[in-house]
Motif scaffolding. Sequence first.
Motif, PDB file in Angstrom:
ATOM      1  N   SER A 282       0.828  -1.213   0.000  1.00 12.85           N
ATOM      2  CA  SER A 282       0.000   0.000   0.000  1.00 12.85           C
ATOM      3  C   SER A 282       0.859   1.258   0.000  1.00 12.85           C
ATOM      4  CB  SER A 282      -0.930   0.016   1.222  1.00 12.85           C
ATOM      5  OG  SER A 282      -1.829  -1.047   1.177  1.00 12.85           O
ATOM      6  N   ARG A 283       1.843   1.299   0.863  1.00 15.40           N
ATOM      7  CA  ARG A 283       2.732   2.472   0.927  1.00 15.40           C
ATOM      8  C   ARG A 283       3.528   2.646  -0.364  1.00 15.40           C
ATOM      9  NH1 ARG A 283       3.472   0.895   6.301  1.00 15.40           N
ATOM     10  NH2 ARG A 283       5.380  -0.226   5.799  1.00 15.40           N
ATOM     11  N   ALA A 284       4.034   1.540  -0.892  1.00 14.04           N
ATOM     12  CA  ALA A 284       4.874   1.611  -2.093  1.00 14.04           C
ATOM     13  C   ALA A 284       4.107   2.139  -3.300  1.00 14.04           C
ATOM     14  CB  ALA A 284       5.464   0.233  -2.398  1.00 14.04           C
ATOM     15  N   ILE A 285       2.894   1.655  -3.501  1.00 10.20           N
ATOM     16  CA  ILE A 285       2.139   2.093  -4.687  1.00 10.20           C
ATOM     17  C   ILE A 285       1.713   3.550  -4.566  1.00 10.20           C
ATOM     18  CG2 ILE A 285       1.421  -0.229  -5.339  1.00 10.20           C
ATOM     19  CD1 ILE A 285      -1.322   1.878  -4.128  1.00 10.20           C
ATOM     20  N   GLN A 286       1.365   3.967  -3.360  1.00 11.35           N
ATOM     21  CA  GLN A 286       0.964   5.359  -3.166  1.00 11.35           C
ATOM     22  C   GLN A 286       2.148   6.299  -3.380  1.00 11.35           C
ATOM     23  OE1 GLN A 286      -1.029   5.187   0.643  1.00 11.35           O
ATOM     24  NE2 GLN A 286      -2.902   4.419  -0.277  1.00 11.35           N
ATOM     25  N   ALA A 287       3.345   5.865  -2.997  1.00  8.93           N
ATOM     26  CA  ALA A 287       4.544   6.670  -3.222  1.00  8.93           C
ATOM     27  C   ALA A 287       4.841   6.830  -4.709  1.00  8.93           C
ATOM     28  CB  ALA A 287       5.745   6.035  -2.515  1.00  8.93           C
ATOM     29  N   LYS A 288       4.351   5.906  -5.522  1.00  5.50           N
ATOM     30  CA  LYS A 288       4.550   5.960  -6.980  1.00  5.50           C
ATOM     31  C   LYS A 288       3.378   6.613  -7.703  1.00  5.50           C
ATOM     32  CE  LYS A 288       8.526   3.883  -7.186  1.00  5.50           C
ATOM     33  NZ  LYS A 288       9.708   4.574  -7.681  1.00  5.50           N
ATOM     34  N   GLY A 289       2.424   7.171  -6.937  1.00  2.00           N
ATOM     35  CA  GLY A 289       1.318   7.892  -7.555  1.00  2.00           C
ATOM     36  C   GLY A 289       0.110   7.047  -7.905  1.00  2.00           C
ATOM     37  N   TRP A 290       0.070   5.806  -7.443  1.00  2.00           N
ATOM     38  CA  TRP A 290      -1.078   4.946  -7.676  1.00  2.00           C
ATOM     39  C   TRP A 290      -2.043   5.089  -6.509  1.00  2.00           C
ATOM     40  CZ3 TRP A 290      -1.796   0.877 -11.503  1.00  2.00           C
ATOM     41  CH2 TRP A 290      -0.891   0.967 -12.554  1.00  2.00           C
ATOM     42  N   ARG A 291      -3.310   4.776  -6.753  1.00  2.00           N
ATOM     43  CA  ARG A 291      -4.355   4.927  -5.750  1.00  2.00           C
ATOM     44  C   ARG A 291      -4.787   3.550  -5.245  1.00  2.00           C
ATOM     45  NH1 ARG A 291      -7.739   7.558  -8.812  1.00  2.00           N
ATOM     46  NH2 ARG A 291      -8.848   5.718  -9.486  1.00  2.00           N
ATOM     47  N   LEU A 292      -4.931   3.429  -3.935  1.00  2.00           N
ATOM     48  CA  LEU A 292      -5.469   2.215  -3.326  1.00  2.00           C
ATOM     49  C   LEU A 292      -6.986   2.364  -3.305  1.00  2.00           C
ATOM     50  CD1 LEU A 292      -4.950  -0.477  -1.878  1.00  2.00           C
ATOM     51  CD2 LEU A 292      -4.798   0.811   0.253  1.00  2.00           C
ATOM     52  N   ASP A 293      -7.671   1.640  -4.179  1.00  2.00           N
ATOM     53  CA  ASP A 293      -9.119   1.770  -4.321  1.00  2.00           C
ATOM     54  C   ASP A 293      -9.893   0.967  -3.280  1.00  2.00           C
ATOM     55  OD1 ASP A 293      -8.883   3.443  -6.581  1.00  2.00           O
ATOM     56  OD2 ASP A 293      -8.614   1.703  -7.862  1.00  2.00           O
ATOM     57  N   ALA A 294      -9.406  -0.216  -2.955  1.00  2.00           N
ATOM     58  CA  ALA A 294     -10.125  -1.072  -2.007  1.00  2.00           C
ATOM     59  C   ALA A 294      -9.183  -2.123  -1.438  1.00  2.00           C
ATOM     60  CB  ALA A 294     -11.301  -1.757  -2.692  1.00  2.00           C
ATOM     61  N   VAL A 295      -9.470  -2.512  -0.195  1.00  2.00           N
ATOM     62  CA  VAL A 295      -8.768  -3.621   0.452  1.00  2.00           C
ATOM     63  C   VAL A 295      -9.830  -4.545   1.022  1.00  2.00           C
ATOM     64  CG1 VAL A 295      -7.188  -4.315   2.296  1.00  2.00           C
ATOM     65  CG2 VAL A 295      -6.803  -2.158   1.088  1.00  2.00           C
ATOM     66  N   ALA A 296      -9.729  -5.816   0.691  1.00  2.00           N
ATOM     67  CA  ALA A 296     -10.657  -6.802   1.224  1.00  2.00           C
ATOM     68  C   ALA A 296      -9.861  -7.900   1.922  1.00  2.00           C
ATOM     69  CB  ALA A 296     -11.493  -7.411   0.101  1.00  2.00           C
ATOM     70  N   GLU A 297     -10.342  -8.319   3.095  1.00  2.00           N
ATOM     71  CA  GLU A 297      -9.686  -9.396   3.820  1.00  2.00           C
ATOM     72  C   GLU A 297     -10.600 -10.606   3.844  1.00  2.00           C
ATOM     73  OE1 GLU A 297      -8.003 -10.741   8.153  1.00  2.00           O
ATOM     74  OE2 GLU A 297      -9.120  -8.881   7.998  1.00  2.00           O
ATOM     75  N   ASP A 298     -10.002 -11.771   3.666  1.00  2.00           N
ATOM     76  CA  ASP A 298     -10.757 -13.012   3.736  1.00  2.00           C
ATOM     77  C   ASP A 298      -9.853 -14.077   4.349  1.00  2.00           C
ATOM     78  OD1 ASP A 298     -12.654 -15.025   3.453  1.00  2.00           O
ATOM     79  OD2 ASP A 298     -12.178 -15.379   1.348  1.00  2.00           O
ATOM     80  N   GLY A 299     -10.077 -14.402   5.603  1.00  2.00           N
ATOM     81  CA  GLY A 299      -9.315 -15.476   6.248  1.00  2.00           C
ATOM     82  C   GLY A 299      -7.833 -15.215   6.332  1.00  2.00           C
ATOM     83  N   GLY A 300      -7.433 -13.980   6.567  1.00  2.00           N
ATOM     84  CA  GLY A 300      -6.016 -13.652   6.684  1.00  2.00           C
ATOM     85  C   GLY A 300      -5.334 -13.366   5.363  1.00  2.00           C
ATOM     86  N   GLU A 301      -6.075 -13.403   4.277  1.00  2.00           N
ATOM     87  CA  GLU A 301      -5.529 -13.027   2.977  1.00  2.00           C
ATOM     88  C   GLU A 301      -6.149 -11.699   2.567  1.00  2.00           C
ATOM     89  OE1 GLU A 301      -6.200 -16.266   0.290  1.00  2.00           O
ATOM     90  OE2 GLU A 301      -4.545 -17.424   1.142  1.00  2.00           O
ATOM     91  N   TYR A 302      -5.391 -10.915   1.827  1.00  2.09           N
ATOM     92  CA  TYR A 302      -5.824  -9.569   1.457  1.00  2.09           C
ATOM     93  C   TYR A 302      -5.825  -9.410  -0.056  1.00  2.09           C
ATOM     94  CZ  TYR A 302      -4.685  -8.769   6.334  1.00  2.09           C
ATOM     95  OH  TYR A 302      -4.631  -8.853   7.708  1.00  2.09           O
ATOM     96  N   ARG A 303      -6.830  -8.685  -0.531  1.00  8.60           N
ATOM     97  CA  ARG A 303      -6.915  -8.316  -1.946  1.00  8.60           C
ATOM     98  C   ARG A 303      -6.853  -6.802  -2.004  1.00  8.60           C
ATOM     99  NH1 ARG A 303     -10.493  -9.891  -6.799  1.00  8.60           N
ATOM    100  NH2 ARG A 303     -10.667  -7.893  -7.846  1.00  8.60           N
ATOM    101  N   LEU A 304      -5.830  -6.282  -2.678  1.00  7.22           N
ATOM    102  CA  LEU A 304      -5.657  -4.845  -2.840  1.00  7.22           C
ATOM    103  C   LEU A 304      -5.981  -4.485  -4.286  1.00  7.22           C
ATOM    104  CD1 LEU A 304      -3.509  -5.932  -0.646  1.00  7.22           C
ATOM    105  CD2 LEU A 304      -2.567  -3.647  -0.839  1.00  7.22           C
ATOM    106  N   ASP A 305      -6.959  -3.632  -4.467  1.00 12.12           N
ATOM    107  CA  ASP A 305      -7.302  -3.148  -5.800  1.00 12.12           C
ATOM    108  C   ASP A 305      -6.711  -1.755  -5.934  1.00 12.12           C
ATOM    109  OD1 ASP A 305      -8.836  -5.406  -6.561  1.00 12.12           O
ATOM    110  OD2 ASP A 305     -10.512  -4.659  -5.376  1.00 12.12           O
ATOM    111  N   ILE A 306      -5.835  -1.582  -6.903  1.00 10.93           N
ATOM    112  CA  ILE A 306      -5.156  -0.316  -7.098  1.00 10.93           C
ATOM    113  C   ILE A 306      -5.328   0.161  -8.533  1.00 10.93           C
ATOM    114  CG2 ILE A 306      -3.516  -0.849  -5.260  1.00 10.93           C
ATOM    115  CD1 ILE A 306      -1.404  -1.392  -7.337  1.00 10.93           C
ATOM    116  N   SER A 307      -5.171   1.462  -8.728  1.00  2.56           N
ATOM    117  CA  SER A 307      -5.341   2.004 -10.077  1.00  2.56           C
ATOM    118  C   SER A 307      -4.579   3.301 -10.247  1.00  2.56           C
ATOM    119  CB  SER A 307      -6.817   2.216 -10.389  1.00  2.56           C
ATOM    120  OG  SER A 307      -7.342   3.225  -9.563  1.00  2.56           O
ATOM    121  N   LYS A 308      -4.398   3.655 -11.504  1.00  4.32           N
ATOM    122  CA  LYS A 308      -3.817   4.933 -11.893  1.00  4.32           C
ATOM    123  C   LYS A 308      -4.340   5.267 -13.268  1.00  4.32           C
ATOM    124  CE  LYS A 308       0.449   7.497 -12.429  1.00  4.32           C
ATOM    125  NZ  LYS A 308       1.913   7.439 -12.370  1.00  4.32           N
ATOM    126  N   GLY A 309      -4.726   6.540 -13.429  1.00  3.99           N
ATOM    127  CA  GLY A 309      -5.151   6.997 -14.737  1.00  3.99           C
ATOM    128  C   GLY A 309      -6.572   6.870 -15.055  1.00  3.99           C
TER     129      GLY A 309
END
Length: 72
Positions: free
Chosen positions: A45-72
């Motif tokens: 999350s920190r790395a992508i935001q530092a590169k100008g990408w946006r963290l759109d959503a984070v979902a957790e399921d049983g200790g696993e995470y899905r990060l949806d990110i975008s730019k443009g």
Amino acid sequence: MEKTIDARGLSCPQPVLDTLSAIAAMGSGKLTVLVDTEASKENVSRAIQAKGWRLDAVAEDGGEYRLDISKG
């Protein structure tokens, strides 16, 4: 362009490196990153935001995470 990176089972910093490599190659678009630790979620999350990408959503399921990110 949409892409998914499955970084589950990988230790940091590998999920971050894989994600940064993908966003550099893509330039813009949508990317889903799958990780299985809180540390990887936070670091990606920190790395992508530092590169100008946006963290759109984070979902957790049983200790696993899905990060949806975008730019443009």
